[in-house]
Write a protein that holds these residues in place. Sequence first.
Motif, PDB file in Angstrom:
ATOM      1  N   ARG A   1     -10.859  20.653 -21.946  1.00  0.00           N
ATOM      2  CA  ARG A   1     -10.058  19.728 -21.152  1.00  0.00           C
ATOM      3  C   ARG A   1      -8.595  19.781 -21.570  1.00  0.00           C
ATOM      4  O   ARG A   1      -8.277  19.767 -22.759  1.00  0.00           O
ATOM      5  CB  ARG A   1     -10.599  18.302 -21.323  1.00  0.00           C
ATOM      6  CG  ARG A   1      -9.957  17.300 -20.384  1.00  0.00           C
ATOM      7  CD  ARG A   1     -10.681  15.967 -20.433  1.00  0.00           C
ATOM      8  NE  ARG A   1     -10.520  15.306 -21.717  1.00  0.00           N
ATOM      9  CZ  ARG A   1     -11.087  14.145 -22.019  1.00  0.00           C
ATOM     10  NH1 ARG A   1     -11.878  13.563 -21.127  1.00  0.00           N
ATOM     11  NH2 ARG A   1     -10.886  13.579 -23.183  1.00  0.00           N
TER      12      ARG A   1
ATOM     13  N   MET B   1     -15.949  20.100 -21.331  1.00  0.00           N
ATOM     14  CA  MET B   1     -15.194  18.966 -21.862  1.00  0.00           C
ATOM     15  C   MET B   1     -14.231  19.411 -22.955  1.00  0.00           C
ATOM     16  O   MET B   1     -13.081  18.964 -23.016  1.00  0.00           O
ATOM     17  CB  MET B   1     -16.159  17.917 -22.410  1.00  0.00           C
ATOM     18  CG  MET B   1     -15.480  16.700 -23.026  1.00  0.00           C
ATOM     19  SD  MET B   1     -16.666  15.422 -23.534  1.00  0.00           S
ATOM     20  CE  MET B   1     -17.589  16.300 -24.805  1.00  0.00           C
TER      21      MET B   1
ATOM     22  N   ALA C   1     -13.638  10.289 -20.872  1.00  0.00           N
ATOM     23  CA  ALA C   1     -13.023  11.052 -19.784  1.00  0.00           C
ATOM     24  C   ALA C   1     -11.667  10.487 -19.367  1.00  0.00           C
ATOM     25  O   ALA C   1     -10.798  11.228 -18.910  1.00  0.00           O
ATOM     26  CB  ALA C   1     -13.963  11.094 -18.584  1.00  0.00           C
ATOM     27  N   ASP C   2     -11.470   9.173 -19.521  1.00  0.00           N
ATOM     28  CA  ASP C   2     -10.211   8.572 -19.078  1.00  0.00           C
ATOM     29  C   ASP C   2      -9.183   8.477 -20.207  1.00  0.00           C
ATOM     30  O   ASP C   2      -8.174   7.784 -20.065  1.00  0.00           O
ATOM     31  CB  ASP C   2     -10.467   7.177 -18.499  1.00  0.00           C
ATOM     32  CG  ASP C   2     -11.111   6.229 -19.502  1.00  0.00           C
ATOM     33  OD1 ASP C   2     -11.530   6.704 -20.591  1.00  0.00           O
ATOM     34  OD2 ASP C   2     -11.206   5.022 -19.204  1.00  0.00           O
TER      35      ASP C   2
END
Length: 353
Positions: free
Chosen positions: A255, A252, A204-205
């Motif tokens: 994204r 996701m 995620a980062d």
Amino acid sequence: MGMQHIVEDLKPFTAAAIQAAPVYLDTSATVDKAVALIHEAASNGAQLIAFPEVFVPGYPYWNWTLNPVQGSPWYEQLYRSAIDVPGPHVDTLRAAAAATGTTVVIGVNERGPHSLGVLYNTVLTIGPDGSLLGVHRKLVPTWAEKLTWTGGDGGSVRVHQTPVGPLGVLACGENTNTLARFALLAQGELIHVANYISLPVAPADYDMSQAIAIRTAAHSFEGKLFSIVSCSTITEEMIEIAAGDRADIAKMMRRPRSALSGIFGPDGQPVTEPLIDEEGIVYGEVDLAKCIQPKQMHDIIGHYNRFDVFRLHHNTTSLQPLVQGPYPAAGSPPRHGVDAVGDPWVPQDPETN
């Protein structure tokens, strides 16, 4: 090719970085799309055209979202959709390069010639006369990619002498491999093509577009050269396959900031605004004369190195699964070519062959 010849031929040209999605797992349709994009970029003056990693016919996103057993049927479908090198799909791409007089770099899924089931992440370099200059197989598949691809060897980590200049290629995470990059620089690379896939399934980062820009800028700045970076995009069809009924996975995969394409100069800066996430073509001027003065400051393959302190050994042997015949005498070079069973393609260098 000596430096004098390169200096005499220094002329600015237009490069094109393609940011697009394949027609997922449809080989013929994807090759047709690539041909259309080659003609479009050439009509806009591009002499070098770079396509994304494994553009033909797509990337195995299921490796990141399904367990290996769930993903195995998709692996088989990818294998069936992959191409042979040489083969008819390569011939179609070669014909498009010749028809437009452009140098084309494109990523493909390549079936291994010696084993039913072996796949390579391969980057083809095609000259403006349609000749197949290079077949580079990604040395180390990254993370979950190991479920799909077999690694290549050092025989394809080469700089090709093209009409636009000395050109090298690396696929995606290979551009993080300092030694692989240095091997190309030490062969006189002045134009680097780095191709990627959109990677929204990273942690995620992790900002994939920023990661691409950092790696591209680093190689351009360290080597004082031009980099053309080309990245694929995500489609709803890819999301449907990789996510199934998992809404969290689908979210996701949508994204933002997962793809970036553009052209970077020897100062590490983009020569024009990069393209993020959306399909399109980024054009930029490449003027190799701009590589000369920066090397007076830092030339890591020349005066700004200590080869009495550091030395890189590059094994250029094309590895084979089987070598037929008696054991070679002690000290003799490894056998390949006609004595080897497996890979029929051996890189050709007009200066040494």
